[in-house]
Design a protein around this motif. Structure first.
Motif, short mmCIF file in Angstrom:
data_model
loop_
_atom_site.label_atom_id
_atom_site.label_comp_id
_atom_site.label_asym_id
_atom_site.label_seq_id
_atom_site.Cartn_x
_atom_site.Cartn_y
_atom_site.Cartn_z
N PRO A 4 22.85 79.23 117.41
CA PRO A 4 21.80 79.64 116.46
C PRO A 4 20.39 79.36 116.95
O PRO A 4 19.44 80.02 116.52
CB PRO A 4 22.11 78.80 115.21
CG PRO A 4 22.94 77.67 115.69
CD PRO A 4 23.72 78.20 116.86
N GLY A 5 20.21 78.42 117.85
CA GLY A 5 18.88 78.17 118.40
C GLY A 5 17.87 77.77 117.35
O GLY A 5 18.12 76.94 116.50
N ARG A 6 16.70 78.41 117.39
CA ARG A 6 15.58 78.04 116.52
C ARG A 6 15.60 78.78 115.18
O ARG A 6 14.65 78.65 114.40
CB ARG A 6 14.25 78.29 117.23
CG ARG A 6 14.04 77.41 118.46
CD ARG A 6 12.67 77.66 119.06
NE ARG A 6 12.44 76.78 120.20
CZ ARG A 6 11.96 75.55 120.11
NH1 ARG A 6 11.66 75.06 118.91
NH2 ARG A 6 11.76 74.82 121.19
N ALA A 7 16.60 79.59 114.92
CA ALA A 7 16.65 80.32 113.65
C ALA A 7 16.73 79.33 112.49
O ALA A 7 17.59 78.45 112.47
CB ALA A 7 17.87 81.25 113.64
N LYS A 8 15.83 79.46 111.54
CA LYS A 8 15.78 78.54 110.40
C LYS A 8 15.78 79.33 109.10
O LYS A 8 15.11 80.37 108.98
CB LYS A 8 14.52 77.66 110.47
CG LYS A 8 14.55 76.62 111.58
CD LYS A 8 13.33 75.71 111.50
CE LYS A 8 13.39 74.64 112.57
NZ LYS A 8 12.21 73.72 112.49
N PRO A 9 16.51 78.84 108.09
CA PRO A 9 16.50 79.53 106.80
C PRO A 9 15.19 79.28 106.06
O PRO A 9 14.48 78.31 106.33
CB PRO A 9 17.67 78.89 106.05
CG PRO A 9 17.78 77.52 106.64
CD PRO A 9 17.40 77.66 108.08
N ARG A 10 14.89 80.14 105.11
CA ARG A 10 13.73 79.93 104.26
C ARG A 10 14.00 78.77 103.30
O ARG A 10 15.16 78.51 102.95
CB ARG A 10 13.41 81.20 103.49
CG ARG A 10 12.96 82.37 104.35
CD ARG A 10 12.64 83.58 103.50
NE ARG A 10 13.83 84.07 102.81
CZ ARG A 10 13.81 84.97 101.84
NH1 ARG A 10 12.65 85.46 101.42
NH2 ARG A 10 14.93 85.38 101.27
N PRO A 11 12.97 78.05 102.86
CA PRO A 11 13.17 76.91 101.96
C PRO A 11 13.97 77.24 100.71
O PRO A 11 14.83 76.48 100.28
CB PRO A 11 11.74 76.47 101.62
CG PRO A 11 10.92 76.92 102.77
CD PRO A 11 11.55 78.20 103.23
#
Length: 358
Positions: free
Chosen positions: A182-189
């Motif tokens: 997934p690397g740097r992929a981040k979900p929204r808050p």
């Protein structure tokens, strides 16, 4: 009674404890034979000399290691046994660690360790109780069936339990095995908060009896249907991947479904449905009921005007699963490796400290 599959001694310091190893688990897969298609002819395997084509008896087979250039070094069973530590009868303890420090990926198979004889039961009990009071797991090595194993030994009620483990170089590095990390992929808050709500609404205490091997049940039903000429029930297809643009809506519906007591539609897990709120109340028993009633009552004011903390249930009247849940709530260290008596003492002590701090 089951027969032991290995006997030897646990050695720690200068103390040697005779033990016997027993398999702690069994699989219930449906057993199949192989046949040539269109016939009732069984397929058999033979040990055959590749040069002559003749079958070779098992007793006449030795092991050979390839050393390169088409050359092999042959080793007999006696030669292999001669280099095994303690002639394969010693389980050497190298260190004691906290059970929570061990990553479960290293666990391989579970065995029961029983006393080697009635005369040595006292020494066995001493090791078991000392480890339980110290809340420690022994890490050692043993040779069994021609292979050396790393092992974790932990106390479990009246017994010691041994987990064979993988060595560090046997556990693969995911960065070398998986092309798509997934690397740097981040979900929204807001997505993260909704996912946490879903996890919380599906959380419960662990009870292995809540789950069963439904695939084996379906295979047995298929066999019955084939024998009786009945209709074969086809399983549902796996769910499709959730579209990223629909993620918030799917999470919202999942939380609502879990709160209504239904399984979340995006779980994708075959088998038993994830327990809903009512299921969790039944499973958790006294702990969840007391939390619910405490939540309804809220905190009450004392004559001095200070708020009283809601009363906790008596740990001595709780089941082990309820004690584990309460220990988690009180953040008791080392709780996963404790037996029921240790959990009871730990939560009582943690409760007293919590009340003093309040």
């Amino acid at each position: 009674m089951a027969r032991s599959i290995w006997t030897g001694v646990i050695s720690f310091g200068l103390v040697s404890v005779p033990v016997a190893l027993y398999s702690a688990t069994r699989e219930h897969d449906v057993s199949f034979h192989q046949f040539q298609e269109g016939t009732a002819d069984r397929i058999r395997y033979q040990r055959v000399n590749e040069r002559t084509g003749d079958e070779v008896d098992y007793e006449d087979i030795v092991r050979g290691a390839d050393v390169g250039g088409g050359q092999y070094v042959m080793l007999s069973r006696e030669e292999l046994a001669s280099v095994a530590p303690g002639r394969s009868r010693s389980l050497d303890v190298h260190a004691f660690v906290d059970l929570t420090e061990i990553d479960p990926i290293y666990y391989q198979k579970t065995y029961y360790l029983g006393p080697g004889s009635d005369e040595t039961s006292k020494t066995y009990a001493l090791l078991r109780d000392a480890m339980a009071h110290a809340n420690r797991t022994a890490i050692g090595t043993l040779v069994m069936r021609g292979k050396e194993y790393l092992a974790a030994i932990r106390p479990d009620r009246e017994l010691l339990v041994l987990e064979t483990m993988f060595f560090a170089d046997e556990v693969r590095d995911p960065r070398k095995e998986i092309n798509r990390l997934p690397g740097r992929a981040k979900p929204r808050p807001q997505e993260l908060r909704m996912a946490e709500q879903l996890i919380d609404s599906m959380s419960t205490t662990w009870n292995p009896k809540d789950y069963q091997d439904t695939y084996t049940d379906r295979v047995n039903d298929l066999l019955d249907a084939k024998v009786g000429g009945g209709e074969v029930a086809v399983a549902e297809k796996a769910p499709t991947a959730t579209n990223v643009t629909d993620l918030m809506e799917v999470l919202r519906r999942s939380v609502e479904a879990a709160k209504r007591g239904r399984a979340a539609p995006t779980s994708g897990r075959a088998g038993r449905k994830a327990p809903g709120r009512q299921d969790r109340l039944r499973v958790a028993g006294r702990t969840d009921r007391s939390r619910t009633s405490a939540g309804r009552r809220g905190s009450t004011a004392s004559p001095t005007g200070r708020a009283k903390a809601p009363a906790r249930p008596d740990p001595r009247a709780m089941s082990k699963s309820e004690l584990v849940a309460l220990a988690r709530e009180l953040d008791v260290p080392g709780r996963s490796g404790m037996n029921r008596e240790q959990l009871e003492r730990a939560v009582i002590g943690a409760g007293k400290r919590s009340r003093r701090a309040a």
